[in-house]
Scaffold this motif. Structure first.
Motif, short mmCIF file in Angstrom:
data_model
loop_
_atom_site.label_atom_id
_atom_site.label_comp_id
_atom_site.label_asym_id
_atom_site.label_seq_id
_atom_site.Cartn_x
_atom_site.Cartn_y
_atom_site.Cartn_z
N HIS A 165 -7.45 0.93 -4.51
CA HIS A 165 -7.17 -0.50 -4.69
C HIS A 165 -5.68 -0.71 -4.95
O HIS A 165 -5.18 -0.39 -6.02
N GLY A 166 -4.99 -1.25 -3.94
CA GLY A 166 -3.59 -1.60 -4.12
C GLY A 166 -2.66 -0.40 -4.08
O GLY A 166 -3.07 0.75 -3.94
N GLY A 167 -1.38 -0.69 -4.21
CA GLY A 167 -0.38 0.37 -4.25
C GLY A 167 0.28 0.61 -2.91
O GLY A 167 -0.19 0.16 -1.86
N SER A 173 -5.30 1.57 5.56
CA SER A 173 -4.54 1.39 6.80
C SER A 173 -4.08 2.73 7.35
O SER A 173 -4.12 2.97 8.56
N ALA A 174 -3.64 3.62 6.46
CA ALA A 174 -3.16 4.93 6.90
C ALA A 174 -4.26 5.73 7.59
O ALA A 174 -4.06 6.29 8.67
N SER A 204 -6.80 -2.88 8.52
CA SER A 204 -5.57 -3.18 7.79
C SER A 204 -5.48 -4.66 7.44
O SER A 204 -5.09 -5.02 6.31
N HIS A 205 -5.87 -5.51 8.37
CA HIS A 205 -5.80 -6.95 8.12
C HIS A 205 -6.76 -7.37 7.01
O HIS A 205 -6.47 -8.30 6.24
N ARG A 215 1.89 -7.19 2.77
CA ARG A 215 2.16 -6.87 4.17
C ARG A 215 2.97 -5.58 4.29
O ARG A 215 2.72 -4.77 5.18
N GLN A 216 3.93 -5.39 3.38
CA GLN A 216 4.74 -4.17 3.44
C GLN A 216 3.89 -2.93 3.18
O GLN A 216 4.09 -1.89 3.84
N GLU A 217 2.96 -3.01 2.25
CA GLU A 217 2.10 -1.86 1.96
C GLU A 217 1.19 -1.53 3.13
O GLU A 217 0.96 -0.35 3.45
N VAL A 218 0.67 -2.55 3.78
CA VAL A 218 -0.19 -2.33 4.94
C VAL A 218 0.60 -1.73 6.09
O VAL A 218 0.15 -0.77 6.75
N LEU A 219 1.77 -2.27 6.36
CA LEU A 219 2.60 -1.74 7.44
C LEU A 219 3.04 -0.31 7.15
O LEU A 219 3.08 0.53 8.06
#
Length: 237
Positions: A165-167, A173-174, A204-205, A215-219
């Motif tokens: 959860h988070g981070g 996504s990875a 990811s979305h 958005r930065q963490e997902v990308l």
């Protein structure tokens, strides 16, 4: 002496104590019961498939490894509850680390089971694993494991979020983009590859929609998963 009564008298009583410990763990721990049922299922499946001696040894190591980790985890939990009946952060950490050992053993068992049984279930791979040659389809599995390890290291270093959860970066996504990249690099039909990447993008979305990641963490997670998988395939495929 009071301490003498805690020690078994003779090897037969020691064996009985060990068996009693296993039985108590099975009675009290739901996860241990699941491991036992899974072990029985794996053994019956191995007999049905008539696997080789080497493959059976691999499965035996995997089952033993998970059982041992769960027994040690249960013993440590009981000891922590005895020493620290009230809540303490270090007591929680001790239990978390012990549970982590079970998780690592379980992941290792899954990998070993894949090595031993993949040729019986995946078409065209009947001769892929002989015990000496490379295992079929191992590179995508290694890629996912490498991505997971890197995500854990990055989250622990950056100190943000929890494992699920988070981070930074997004682990979901990875892993999703690692799998999608492996599908594309497997040279399957173009439509299948695009669908795999679309599924990774949807995963990811969803992390964005749920407000779990930025958005930065997902990308960052997507880039990490794709880059690591691509690099491993270029180096070792």
């Amino acid at each position: 002496m009071k301490n003498d009564r805690l020690k078994p008298n003779g090897w037969l009583e020691a064996v009985n104590c060990a068996i009693e410990g296993i039985l108590w763990t099975v009675r009290s721990q739901r996860h241990m019961r699941f491991h036992f049922f899974a072990a029985v299922g794996v053994i019956l499946l191995a007999l049905q498939l008539k696997i080789s001696a080497l493959e059976f040894v691999l499965l035996g190591i995997a089952v033993t490894m998970v059982m041992l980790a769960e027994l040690l985890n249960t013993a440590l939990e009981a000891l922590v509850d005895l020493v620290s009946p009230d809540y303490h952060p270090l007591a929680r950490r001790a239990k978390d680390v012990a549970a982590g050992a079970v998780l690592v053993a379980s992941i290792g068992a899954v990998v070993i089971g894949y090595l031993a049984l993949s040729r019986y279930f995946l078409p065209g791979l009947q001769d892929g694993f002989s015990g000496l040659g490379p295992a079929p389809g191992l590179l995508p599995v290694i890629s996912v494991l490498a991505v997971v390890i890197l995500v854990v290291l990055l989250k622990s270093c950056l100190g943000r979020g929890t494992p699920l959860h988070g981070g930074m970066p997004s682990g979901h996504s990875a892993v999703a983009f690692s799998i999608g990249t492996s599908v594309v690099l497997a040279r399957v039909d173009l439509i299948i590859g695009l669908l795999a990447l679309a599924m990774a993008a949807m995963v990811s979305h969803s992390r964005l929609l749920l407000g779990i990641h930025s958005r930065q963490e997902v990308l960052a997670g997507a880039g990490l998963g794709a880059a690591v998988t691509l690099a491993l395939h270029l180096l070792f495929a």
